[in-house]
Design a protein around this motif. Structure first.
Motif, mmCIF file in Angstrom:
data_model
loop_
_atom_site.group_PDB
_atom_site.id
_atom_site.type_symbol
_atom_site.label_atom_id
_atom_site.label_comp_id
_atom_site.label_asym_id
_atom_site.label_seq_id
_atom_site.Cartn_x
_atom_site.Cartn_y
_atom_site.Cartn_z
ATOM 1 N N ILE A 9 28.298 58.971 88.012
ATOM 2 C CA ILE A 9 28.308 59.249 86.564
ATOM 3 C C ILE A 9 29.041 58.111 85.865
ATOM 4 N N ILE A 10 28.360 57.485 84.925
ATOM 5 C CA ILE A 10 28.977 56.376 84.180
ATOM 6 C C ILE A 10 29.255 56.866 82.760
ATOM 7 N N GLY A 11 30.529 57.048 82.464
ATOM 8 C CA GLY A 11 30.925 57.638 81.182
ATOM 9 C C GLY A 11 31.133 59.132 81.376
ATOM 10 N N THR A 12 32.418 59.546 81.336
ATOM 11 C CA THR A 12 32.687 60.979 81.539
ATOM 12 C C THR A 12 33.447 61.553 80.351
ATOM 13 N N GLY A 13 32.888 61.301 79.167
ATOM 14 C CA GLY A 13 33.376 61.975 77.967
ATOM 15 C C GLY A 13 32.680 63.324 77.894
ATOM 16 N N VAL A 14 32.367 63.750 76.679
ATOM 17 C CA VAL A 14 31.772 65.081 76.469
ATOM 18 C C VAL A 14 30.500 65.265 77.298
ATOM 19 N N MET A 15 29.585 64.299 77.206
ATOM 20 C CA MET A 15 28.273 64.507 77.840
ATOM 21 C C MET A 15 28.325 64.255 79.344
ATOM 22 N N GLY A 16 29.102 63.255 79.769
ATOM 23 C CA GLY A 16 29.234 63.005 81.208
ATOM 24 C C GLY A 16 29.785 64.245 81.911
ATOM 25 N N GLN A 17 30.757 64.894 81.265
ATOM 26 C CA GLN A 17 31.337 66.106 81.874
ATOM 27 C C GLN A 17 30.312 67.245 81.910
ATOM 28 N N THR A 75 27.536 56.696 78.434
ATOM 29 C CA THR A 75 28.525 55.937 77.663
ATOM 30 C C THR A 75 28.057 55.917 76.194
ATOM 31 N N PRO A 76 28.888 55.465 75.263
ATOM 32 C CA PRO A 76 28.462 55.446 73.853
ATOM 33 C C PRO A 76 27.164 54.655 73.647
ATOM 34 N N ASN A 77 26.407 55.053 72.646
ATOM 35 C CA ASN A 77 25.077 54.473 72.412
ATOM 36 C C ASN A 77 25.085 52.938 72.398
ATOM 37 N N THR A 123 14.658 58.953 80.493
ATOM 38 C CA THR A 123 15.486 59.050 79.276
ATOM 39 C C THR A 123 15.902 60.507 79.076
ATOM 40 N N GLY A 124 17.161 60.686 78.725
ATOM 41 C CA GLY A 124 17.715 62.045 78.629
ATOM 42 C C GLY A 124 17.297 62.792 77.373
ATOM 43 N N MET A 125 16.045 63.193 77.344
ATOM 44 C CA MET A 125 15.533 63.966 76.214
ATOM 45 C C MET A 125 15.553 65.446 76.587
ATOM 46 N N ASN A 162 34.373 64.911 67.400
ATOM 47 C CA ASN A 162 35.160 63.690 67.625
ATOM 48 C C ASN A 162 34.884 63.173 69.032
ATOM 49 N N LYS A 163 34.701 61.870 69.139
ATOM 50 C CA LYS A 163 34.423 61.247 70.437
ATOM 51 C C LYS A 163 35.544 60.278 70.771
ATOM 52 N N VAL A 164 35.523 59.761 72.006
ATOM 53 C CA VAL A 164 36.539 58.796 72.417
ATOM 54 C C VAL A 164 36.457 57.595 71.455
ATOM 55 N N ASP A 165 37.557 57.305 70.754
ATOM 56 C CA ASP A 165 37.640 56.234 69.740
ATOM 57 C C ASP A 165 36.711 56.483 68.542
ATOM 58 N N ASP A 166 36.185 57.680 68.436
ATOM 59 C CA ASP A 166 35.327 58.053 67.294
ATOM 60 C C ASP A 166 34.223 57.037 67.013
ATOM 61 N N TRP A 167 33.624 56.574 68.090
ATOM 62 C CA TRP A 167 32.543 55.586 67.959
ATOM 63 C C TRP A 167 31.361 56.141 67.173
ATOM 64 N N ASN A 168 31.234 57.480 67.147
ATOM 65 C CA ASN A 168 30.020 58.061 66.549
ATOM 66 C C ASN A 168 30.057 58.161 65.026
ATOM 67 N N HIS A 306 26.593 72.473 76.245
ATOM 68 C CA HIS A 306 26.458 72.857 74.832
ATOM 69 C C HIS A 306 25.003 72.839 74.395
ATOM 70 N N HIS A 307 24.075 72.802 75.349
ATOM 71 C CA HIS A 307 22.682 72.576 74.965
ATOM 72 C C HIS A 307 21.736 73.651 75.483
ATOM 73 N N HIS A 308 22.184 74.888 75.377
ATOM 74 C CA HIS A 308 21.382 76.064 75.708
ATOM 75 C C HIS A 308 20.669 75.936 77.060
HETATM 76 N N1 LIG Z 1 21.652 64.873 75.380
HETATM 77 C C1 LIG Z 1 22.418 65.259 74.388
HETATM 78 O O1 LIG Z 1 22.113 66.189 73.679
HETATM 79 C C2 LIG Z 1 23.693 64.505 74.143
HETATM 80 C C3 LIG Z 1 24.797 65.149 73.601
HETATM 81 C C4 LIG Z 1 25.966 64.409 73.408
HETATM 82 C C5 LIG Z 1 26.004 63.056 73.706
HETATM 83 N N2 LIG Z 1 24.890 62.457 74.213
HETATM 84 C C6 LIG Z 1 24.888 61.020 74.518
HETATM 85 O O2 LIG Z 1 25.748 60.789 75.634
HETATM 86 C C7 LIG Z 1 26.382 59.526 75.496
HETATM 87 C C8 LIG Z 1 27.888 59.730 75.568
HETATM 88 O O3 LIG Z 1 28.300 60.538 74.492
HETATM 89 P P1 LIG Z 1 29.625 61.433 74.563
HETATM 90 O O4 LIG Z 1 29.454 62.471 73.547
HETATM 91 O O5 LIG Z 1 29.890 61.861 75.946
HETATM 92 O O6 LIG Z 1 30.723 60.363 74.096
HETATM 93 P P2 LIG Z 1 32.258 60.305 74.518
HETATM 94 O O7 LIG Z 1 32.925 59.347 73.615
HETATM 95 O O8 LIG Z 1 32.798 61.689 74.608
HETATM 96 O O9 LIG Z 1 32.220 59.714 76.010
HETATM 97 C C9 LIG Z 1 31.801 58.410 76.304
HETATM 98 C C10 LIG Z 1 32.619 57.926 77.494
HETATM 99 O O10 LIG Z 1 32.090 56.653 77.941
HETATM 100 C C11 LIG Z 1 33.223 55.835 78.312
HETATM 101 N N3 LIG Z 1 32.824 54.429 78.304
HETATM 102 C C12 LIG Z 1 32.656 53.599 77.252
HETATM 103 N N4 LIG Z 1 32.217 52.388 77.676
HETATM 104 C C13 LIG Z 1 32.129 52.456 79.017
HETATM 105 C C14 LIG Z 1 31.710 51.545 80.026
HETATM 106 N N5 LIG Z 1 31.307 50.305 79.707
HETATM 107 N N6 LIG Z 1 31.733 51.932 81.319
HETATM 108 C C15 LIG Z 1 32.141 53.188 81.645
HETATM 109 N N7 LIG Z 1 32.529 54.105 80.726
HETATM 110 C C16 LIG Z 1 32.520 53.752 79.433
HETATM 111 C C17 LIG Z 1 34.276 56.191 77.285
HETATM 112 O O11 LIG Z 1 35.568 55.846 77.733
HETATM 113 C C18 LIG Z 1 34.087 57.708 77.164
HETATM 114 O O12 LIG Z 1 34.877 58.411 78.094
HETATM 115 C C19 LIG Z 1 25.914 58.952 74.157
HETATM 116 O O13 LIG Z 1 24.834 58.081 74.365
HETATM 117 C C20 LIG Z 1 25.461 60.172 73.391
HETATM 118 O O14 LIG Z 1 24.491 59.895 72.403
HETATM 119 C C21 LIG Z 1 23.756 63.153 74.459
#
Ligand SMILES: NC(=O)c1ccc[n+]([C@@H]2O[C@H](COP(=O)([O-])OP(=O)(O)OC[C@H]3O[C@@H](n4cnc5c(N)ncnc54)[C@H](O)[C@@H]3O)[C@@H](O)[C@H]2O)c1
Length: 362
Positions: A9-17, A75-77, A123-125, A162-168, A306-308
């Motif tokens: 898993i690359i990126g473990t913010g809200v969606m990675g978790q 990871t962020p978009n 793609t994660g649709m 709110n996201k990590v560093d509020d990138w959104n 969070h996505h039913h």
């Molecule tokens: N499918 C859906 O409905 C859905 C819902 C929410 C988010 N998303 C997508 O998931 C992605 C992440 O969103 P989120 O809400 O989890 O954001 P978030 O800010 O909660 O988490 C992003 C994580 O990526 C990490 N990160 C940033 N750059 C990195 C790198 N180069 N290598 C490794 N880790 C890195 C950050 O530290 C952070 O922990 C976005 O593209 C978002 O659009 C999809």
């Protein structure tokens, strides 16, 4: 390939978790590696995985260890394009969170770079995999309403979290609300309607949300409400009604498809409603036919995101494609097209005009 799919898993913010929690519910899947540049996100993920899971803060290190069969990019978009360029070195299966990239140009660049890639790029649709939405898609494709003519999608929900560093909070990082969030709905339109978009007209603005917030002195610039109309090659029209200051709506999404012999509608409950089931209703024009079906989702699956329930069913489909050597159900092209429609809608608002899809040279 081992029988159990080993995920990185690359990126473990809200969606990675959310991905980890859903993978944990699947018997033949395991998270073996996590990579995040943020310590707090890594620590949050630690509480969700086994002790044996390896943690990295650098993508190149994760790649060099070569211990996963499949990678999730969450990871962020704005980081997707760079992460994708690097991850192509692995030649492993990929599930890339939406939006594929923040611009159509970057999506096209990635499509070109990956043209000889031999593994799955998905793609994660995931809205396709929400059980009531899947049911609606199947009924439309089984011609229950005859020939589809109109599709409307309403999403009324809470503001961006709110996201990590509020990138959104800024278009430059997300692609804009109609790319970031609504690529899901434009993907659904193409899938349900089974045609390509010709032109897009949108009206929208930032009227309520984030107006009081400041980041390095700048106020967020993302819209919070819009109507978007999309005309398709086969004559069907789609419409999106988005409002992001509508907490406590009973339904978060309401989708209505109308054909020449009837109408089908479904309602996806909001988290605020506390409901674990939804309804799919079919009404035919002749003979007063009205049918209604309840679609229930298991409570453990609902609780894992969070996505039913959609993340869970998306993983089942992804794993099935890997194990059976099938094509991805959601292709790179699908990801690209959903971004292009979103970008057309954003442009339409800014430039106050109809945007033709041919402008993107797709
Ligand atoms: N499918 C859906 O409905 C859905 C819902 C929410 C988010 N998303 C997508 O998931 C992605 C992440 O969103 P989120 O809400 O989890 O954001 P978030 O800010 O909660 O988490 C992003 C994580 O990526 C990490 N990160 C940033 N750059 C990195 C790198 N180069 N290598 C490794 N880790 C890195 C950050 O530290 C952070 O922990 C976005 O593209 C978002 O659009 C999809």
């Amino acid at each position: 390939m081992s029988e159990t799919i080993k995920y990185g898993i690359i990126g473990t913010g809200v969606m990675g978790q959310e991905h980890i929690q859903n993978i944990n519910l699947i018997e033949n899947a395991e998270v073996v590696a996590v990579c995040d540049t943020n310590e707090s996100s890594r620590n949050q993920a630690k509480s969700l995985v086994r002790e044996s899971t390896k943690f990295y803060n650098d993508l190149n290190e994760l790649i060099s260890k070569n211990i996963a069969d499949a990678y999730i990019i969450a990871t962020p978009n704005f980081t997707h394009i760079n992460v994708l360029e690097q991850i192509l070195k692995t030649n492993k299966h990929l599930l890339i969170e939406k939006p594929l990239c923040t611009t159509t140009e970057d999506c096209k660049k990635f499509e070109l770079l990956s043209k000889d890639y031999s593994k799955i790029i998905w793609t994660g649709m995931e809205y396709r995999y929400m059980p009531p939405v899947t049911q609606l898609i199947n009924e439309v494709h089984n011609h229950v309403i005859g020939k589809i003519k109109m599709l409307s999608i309403r999403e009324h929900r809470f503001p961006f979290l709110n996201k990590v560093d509020d990138w959104n909070r800024f278009i430059i990082n997300t692609g804009g609300t109609l790319v970031e969030k609504c690529c899901h709905f434009f993907d659904l339109m193409r899938l349900v309607i089974q045609s390509e978009p010709i032109k897009v007209y949108a009206s929208g603005s930032q009227d309520v949300n984030h107006l009081e917030e400041k980041y390095d002195g700048k106020t967020p610039d993302i819209i919070d409400n819009a109507y978007v109309i999309v005309d398709f090659e086969n004559g069907v029209r789609g419409m999106l009604d988005l409002c992001m200051f509508a907490e406590n709506s009973e339904y978060q999404e309401e989708i209505v498809a109308i054909g020449d012999i009837g109408k089908i509608e479904t309602f996806v409950p909001s988290n605020a409603s506390g409901k674990d089931s939804s309804e799919v209703r079919i009404g035919l024009r002749k003979d007063n036919v009205n049918k209604s079906k309840e679609v229930k989702v298991d409570k453990d699956i609902l609780a894992a995101g969070h996505h039913h329930g959609s993340t869970y069913f998306e993983h089942l489909a992804f794993i099935n494609a890997i194990q059976k050597n099938k094509k991805p159900e959601v292709s790179l092209r699908d990801g690209l097209m959903s971004v292009a429609i979103g970008e057309a809608a954003e442009n339409s608002i800014v430039e106050n005009r109809v945007v033709f899809m041919k402008e993107f040279n797709l």
